[in-house]
Design a protein around this motif. Structure first.
Motif, PDB file in Angstrom:
ATOM      1  N   LYS A 175       1.146 -13.161   9.227  1.00 51.92           N
ATOM      2  CA  LYS A 175       1.530 -14.566   9.387  1.00 51.92           C
ATOM      3  C   LYS A 175       1.492 -14.958  10.867  1.00 51.92           C
ATOM      4  CE  LYS A 175       5.204 -17.845   8.185  1.00 51.92           C
ATOM      5  NZ  LYS A 175       6.553 -17.991   7.569  1.00 51.92           N
ATOM      6  N   ASN A 176       0.914 -16.120  11.129  1.00 49.96           N
ATOM      7  CA  ASN A 176       0.791 -16.685  12.489  1.00 49.96           C
ATOM      8  C   ASN A 176      -0.120 -15.864  13.400  1.00 49.96           C
ATOM      9  OD1 ASN A 176       2.606 -18.787  11.809  1.00 49.96           O
ATOM     10  ND2 ASN A 176       4.355 -17.477  12.308  1.00 49.96           N
ATOM     11  N   SER A 177      -0.899 -14.977  12.834  1.00 51.03           N
ATOM     12  CA  SER A 177      -1.823 -14.179  13.633  1.00 51.03           C
ATOM     13  C   SER A 177      -3.248 -14.686  13.449  1.00 51.03           C
ATOM     14  CB  SER A 177      -1.759 -12.705  13.225  1.00 51.03           C
ATOM     15  OG  SER A 177      -2.776 -11.949  13.855  1.00 51.03           O
ATOM     16  N   HIS A 178      -4.099 -14.410  14.419  1.00 48.51           N
ATOM     17  CA  HIS A 178      -5.527 -14.729  14.322  1.00 48.51           C
ATOM     18  C   HIS A 178      -6.376 -13.462  14.406  1.00 48.51           C
ATOM     19  CE1 HIS A 178      -4.666 -19.016  14.658  1.00 48.51           C
ATOM     20  NE2 HIS A 178      -3.866 -18.728  15.664  1.00 48.51           N
ATOM     21  N   GLU A 179      -5.718 -12.306  14.269  1.00 49.00           N
ATOM     22  CA  GLU A 179      -6.412 -11.026  14.382  1.00 49.00           C
ATOM     23  C   GLU A 179      -6.297 -10.254  13.067  1.00 49.00           C
ATOM     24  OE1 GLU A 179      -8.217 -10.068  16.873  1.00 49.00           O
ATOM     25  OE2 GLU A 179      -7.740 -11.804  18.111  1.00 49.00           O
ATOM     26  N   PRO A 180      -7.305 -10.320  12.203  1.00 49.64           N
ATOM     27  CA  PRO A 180      -7.261  -9.575  10.944  1.00 49.64           C
ATOM     28  C   PRO A 180      -7.363  -8.071  11.176  1.00 49.64           C
ATOM     29  CG  PRO A 180      -9.413 -10.535  11.245  1.00 49.64           C
ATOM     30  CD  PRO A 180      -8.560 -11.068  12.364  1.00 49.64           C
ATOM     31  N   VAL A 181      -6.724  -7.311  10.291  1.00 51.80           N
ATOM     32  CA  VAL A 181      -6.699  -5.853  10.406  1.00 51.80           C
ATOM     33  C   VAL A 181      -7.314  -5.244   9.149  1.00 51.80           C
ATOM     34  CG1 VAL A 181      -5.229  -3.832  10.692  1.00 51.80           C
ATOM     35  CG2 VAL A 181      -4.562  -6.016  11.741  1.00 51.80           C
ATOM     36  N   PRO A 182      -8.327  -4.369   9.263  1.00 50.26           N
ATOM     37  CA  PRO A 182      -8.861  -3.706   8.068  1.00 50.26           C
ATOM     38  C   PRO A 182      -7.802  -2.797   7.446  1.00 50.26           C
ATOM     39  CG  PRO A 182     -10.357  -3.483   9.942  1.00 50.26           C
ATOM     40  CD  PRO A 182      -9.063  -3.988  10.483  1.00 50.26           C
ATOM     41  N   VAL A 183      -7.583  -2.951   6.145  1.00 48.21           N
ATOM     42  CA  VAL A 183      -6.578  -2.118   5.466  1.00 48.21           C
ATOM     43  C   VAL A 183      -7.175  -1.294   4.326  1.00 48.21           C
ATOM     44  CG1 VAL A 183      -4.538  -3.461   6.082  1.00 48.21           C
ATOM     45  CG2 VAL A 183      -5.899  -4.140   4.089  1.00 48.21           C
ATOM     46  N   VAL A 184      -8.381  -1.664   3.857  1.00 50.38           N
ATOM     47  CA  VAL A 184      -9.127  -0.865   2.869  1.00 50.38           C
ATOM     48  C   VAL A 184     -10.564  -0.805   3.350  1.00 50.38           C
ATOM     49  CG1 VAL A 184      -9.894  -0.639   0.493  1.00 50.38           C
ATOM     50  CG2 VAL A 184      -7.641  -1.613   0.969  1.00 50.38           C
ATOM     51  N   THR A 185     -11.047   0.410   3.571  1.00 48.46           N
ATOM     52  CA  THR A 185     -12.389   0.561   4.163  1.00 48.46           C
ATOM     53  C   THR A 185     -13.319   1.455   3.349  1.00 48.46           C
ATOM     54  OG1 THR A 185     -11.644   2.439   5.504  1.00 48.46           O
ATOM     55  CG2 THR A 185     -11.433   0.248   6.490  1.00 48.46           C
ATOM     56  N   ASP A 186     -12.868   1.943   2.192  1.00 51.61           N
ATOM     57  CA  ASP A 186     -13.641   2.952   1.471  1.00 51.61           C
ATOM     58  C   ASP A 186     -14.169   2.483   0.113  1.00 51.61           C
ATOM     59  OD1 ASP A 186     -11.187   2.771   0.256  1.00 51.61           O
ATOM     60  OD2 ASP A 186     -10.868   4.935   0.095  1.00 51.61           O
ATOM     61  N   LEU A 187     -14.230   1.171  -0.115  1.00 54.22           N
ATOM     62  CA  LEU A 187     -14.752   0.657  -1.373  1.00 54.22           C
ATOM     63  C   LEU A 187     -16.202   0.206  -1.208  1.00 54.22           C
ATOM     64  CD1 LEU A 187     -11.719  -1.443  -2.675  1.00 54.22           C
ATOM     65  CD2 LEU A 187     -12.178   1.002  -2.960  1.00 54.22           C
ATOM     66  N   LYS A 188     -16.930   0.200  -2.304  1.00 52.71           N
ATOM     67  CA  LYS A 188     -18.326  -0.223  -2.251  1.00 52.71           C
ATOM     68  C   LYS A 188     -18.442  -1.728  -2.060  1.00 52.71           C
ATOM     69  CE  LYS A 188     -20.185   3.479  -5.193  1.00 52.71           C
ATOM     70  NZ  LYS A 188     -20.902   3.761  -6.471  1.00 52.71           N
ATOM     71  N   GLN A 189     -17.651  -2.489  -2.815  1.00 58.10           N
ATOM     72  CA  GLN A 189     -17.767  -3.944  -2.787  1.00 58.10           C
ATOM     73  C   GLN A 189     -16.471  -4.586  -3.292  1.00 58.10           C
ATOM     74  OE1 GLN A 189     -20.841  -5.821  -5.377  1.00 58.10           O
ATOM     75  NE2 GLN A 189     -21.802  -6.419  -3.459  1.00 58.10           N
ATOM     76  N   PRO A 190     -15.448  -4.640  -2.420  1.00 55.41           N
ATOM     77  CA  PRO A 190     -14.169  -5.223  -2.838  1.00 55.41           C
ATOM     78  C   PRO A 190     -14.338  -6.687  -3.220  1.00 55.41           C
ATOM     79  CG  PRO A 190     -14.236  -4.985  -0.463  1.00 55.41           C
ATOM     80  CD  PRO A 190     -15.451  -4.288  -0.996  1.00 55.41           C
ATOM     81  N   ASN A 191     -13.701  -7.087  -4.295  1.00 58.80           N
ATOM     82  CA  ASN A 191     -13.872  -8.458  -4.775  1.00 58.80           C
ATOM     83  C   ASN A 191     -12.528  -9.063  -5.190  1.00 58.80           C
ATOM     84  OD1 ASN A 191     -14.702 -10.806  -6.397  1.00 58.80           O
ATOM     85  ND2 ASN A 191     -16.764  -9.991  -6.202  1.00 58.80           N
ATOM     86  N   GLY A 192     -12.194  -8.998  -6.482  1.00 59.04           N
ATOM     87  CA  GLY A 192     -10.952  -9.589  -6.941  1.00 59.04           C
ATOM     88  C   GLY A 192      -9.733  -8.923  -6.332  1.00 59.04           C
ATOM     89  N   ILE A 193      -8.701  -9.742  -6.072  1.00 60.11           N
ATOM     90  CA  ILE A 193      -7.495  -9.206  -5.441  1.00 60.11           C
ATOM     91  C   ILE A 193      -6.285 -10.022  -5.889  1.00 60.11           C
ATOM     92  CG2 ILE A 193      -7.739 -10.671  -3.376  1.00 60.11           C
ATOM     93  CD1 ILE A 193      -6.742  -8.252  -1.729  1.00 60.11           C
ATOM     94  N   VAL A 194      -5.174  -9.339  -6.127  1.00 64.57           N
ATOM     95  CA  VAL A 194      -3.924 -10.019  -6.461  1.00 64.57           C
ATOM     96  C   VAL A 194      -2.771  -9.052  -6.193  1.00 64.57           C
ATOM     97  CG1 VAL A 194      -3.798  -9.300  -8.899  1.00 64.57           C
ATOM     98  CG2 VAL A 194      -2.823 -11.499  -8.197  1.00 64.57           C
ATOM     99  N   GLY A 195      -1.627  -9.604  -5.832  1.00 65.96           N
ATOM    100  CA  GLY A 195      -0.448  -8.785  -5.576  1.00 65.96           C
ATOM    101  C   GLY A 195       0.709  -9.197  -6.454  1.00 65.96           C
ATOM    102  N   THR A 196       1.700  -8.320  -6.547  1.00 65.49           N
ATOM    103  CA  THR A 196       2.882  -8.628  -7.354  1.00 65.49           C
ATOM    104  C   THR A 196       3.788  -9.602  -6.604  1.00 65.49           C
ATOM    105  OG1 THR A 196       3.978  -6.652  -6.460  1.00 65.49           O
ATOM    106  CG2 THR A 196       2.815  -6.427  -8.561  1.00 65.49           C
ATOM    107  N   PRO A 197       4.504 -10.462  -7.321  1.00 65.06           N
ATOM    108  CA  PRO A 197       5.318 -11.497  -6.669  1.00 65.06           C
ATOM    109  C   PRO A 197       6.439 -10.958  -5.786  1.00 65.06           C
ATOM    110  CG  PRO A 197       5.748 -11.437  -9.029  1.00 65.06           C
ATOM    111  CD  PRO A 197       4.541 -10.577  -8.791  1.00 65.06           C
ATOM    112  N   ASP A 198       6.839  -9.697  -5.978  1.00 63.39           N
ATOM    113  CA  ASP A 198       7.861  -9.105  -5.111  1.00 63.39           C
ATOM    114  C   ASP A 198       7.257  -8.541  -3.823  1.00 63.39           C
ATOM    115  OD1 ASP A 198       6.561  -6.834  -6.012  1.00 63.39           O
ATOM    116  OD2 ASP A 198       8.260  -6.062  -7.153  1.00 63.39           O
ATOM    117  N   GLY A 199       5.933  -8.605  -3.700  1.00 62.28           N
ATOM    118  CA  GLY A 199       5.279  -8.142  -2.476  1.00 62.28           C
ATOM    119  C   GLY A 199       5.197  -6.635  -2.342  1.00 62.28           C
ATOM    120  N   LYS A 200       5.405  -5.898  -3.424  1.00 65.62           N
ATOM    121  CA  LYS A 200       5.423  -4.434  -3.339  1.00 65.62           C
ATOM    122  C   LYS A 200       4.070  -3.787  -3.577  1.00 65.62           C
ATOM    123  CE  LYS A 200      10.287  -3.778  -4.637  1.00 65.62           C
ATOM    124  NZ  LYS A 200      11.210  -3.132  -5.615  1.00 65.62           N
TER     125      LYS A 200
END
Length: 298
Positions: free
Chosen positions: A169-194
């Motif tokens: 939040k409030n940053s302009h510098e993205p950080v790679p957090v997953v680097t070992d997938l062939k082609q990441p696409n769909g993404i969703v997280g749980t509402p509790d943020g876990k």
């Protein structure tokens, strides 16, 4: 003995079939078919819902974002939409979009003011931001696969892989957090943020990660051996995958339902409507809805 074994096998298959139908019925009326809202588009994507339950989606080839409001009115929300693909609303009511015309991430205010949140990674063009999820702390997770677009002049990636990035939040510098997938696409997280779910569409798998306080991911675990374009969650923790219609998995990764969509490709979906209990599905040139017995959590 063979006859007894065959009888038991048939009985077991019947029980499995009955259980599967019961699980489907617990989520929606299995006698109901998805309702066609409109079939006037070239390719629909990016289904997302605002706090009121209005649904927004993109017609990427025609470079528009559409709105389907809770009263059933369909209208163009934004022309010249940056070839937006995946979208998600932040906590302030801004529509965040993966604008891959110039490989950017946009924030569109309710008054349609556009702010470019990201335009590159360390001076290099993104592959083409595809989908995103906003965590409860305001941080963003963005998938960046490479799909060659006919409106690009470049023909190759400017980066050393197809990754998932985290933007605090409030940053302009993205950080790679997953680097070992062939082609990441769909993404969703749980509402509790876990937990975070990330689909590797080319790899045909979807993984579950634990989200740490700093936004990093650990505990990678195979959720199901199936990829997905867009994804969403319901209030029971069930995951809804797209591609060949809609496939539903429970939190343990067991398939519990399938919604047939008579289109070549189902790209994305979200829960919308005044009670967030209507499943909206973008599929090829069309948009569909299906009344559900569960609610979404976006």
């Amino acid at each position: 003995m063979k006859k007894i074994f065959t009888t038991l096998t048939i009985a077991l298959l019947l029980i499995i079939g009955v259980n599967a139908m019961a699980q489907d019925a617990a989520l929606y009326d299995t006698l109901s078919k998805p309702k066609l809202i409109s079939k006037q588009f070239s390719f629909t994507e990016g289904a997302s819902v605002d706090k009121k339950g209005n649904v927004f989606f993109t017609d990427q080839p025609n470079n528009k974002i559409w709105e389907y409001d809770t009263d059933g009115k369909l209208s163009v929300f934004l022309d010249n939409a940056g070839r937006s693909n995946g979208m998600y609303f932040d906590g302030n009511g801004n529509l965040l979009t993966c604008a891959d015309e110039h490989d950017q991430l946009w924030s569109i205010s309710p008054k349609k003011k556009i702010t470019v949140l990201l335009k590159d990674y360390q001076g290099h063009l993104f592959n083409g931001p595809n989908d995103l999820w906003v965590a409860p702390n305001g941080g963003l997770y963005i998938t960046d696969p490479y799909y060659q677009r006919d409106y690009w002049t470049r023909k190759t990636s400017d980066l050393d892989g197809q990754k998932v990035y985290y933007l605090p939040k409030n940053s302009h510098e993205p950080v790679p957090v997953v680097t070992d997938l062939k082609q990441p696409n769909g993404i969703v997280g749980t509402p509790d943020g876990k937990y975070l779910y990330v689909s590797d569409l080319a790899g045909g798998k979807t993984y579950k990660y634990t989200i740490n306080k700093d936004g990093s991911l650990t505990g990678k675990m195979l959720f199901v051996a199936m990829g997905s374009d867009g994804m969403t969650l319901d209030e029971r923790g069930n995951l809804y995958f797209t591609g060949n219609g809609v496939t539903i998995f429970n939190p343990q990764g067991k398939k519990i339902g399938h919604i047939q969509i008579n289109e070549p490709w189902t790209a994305n979906l979200c829960f919308g409507g005044k009670n967030k209990d209507v499943l909206f599905i973008t599929a090829s040139s069309s948009v569909y809805s299906l009344q559900m017995k569960v609610k979404g959590v976006e």
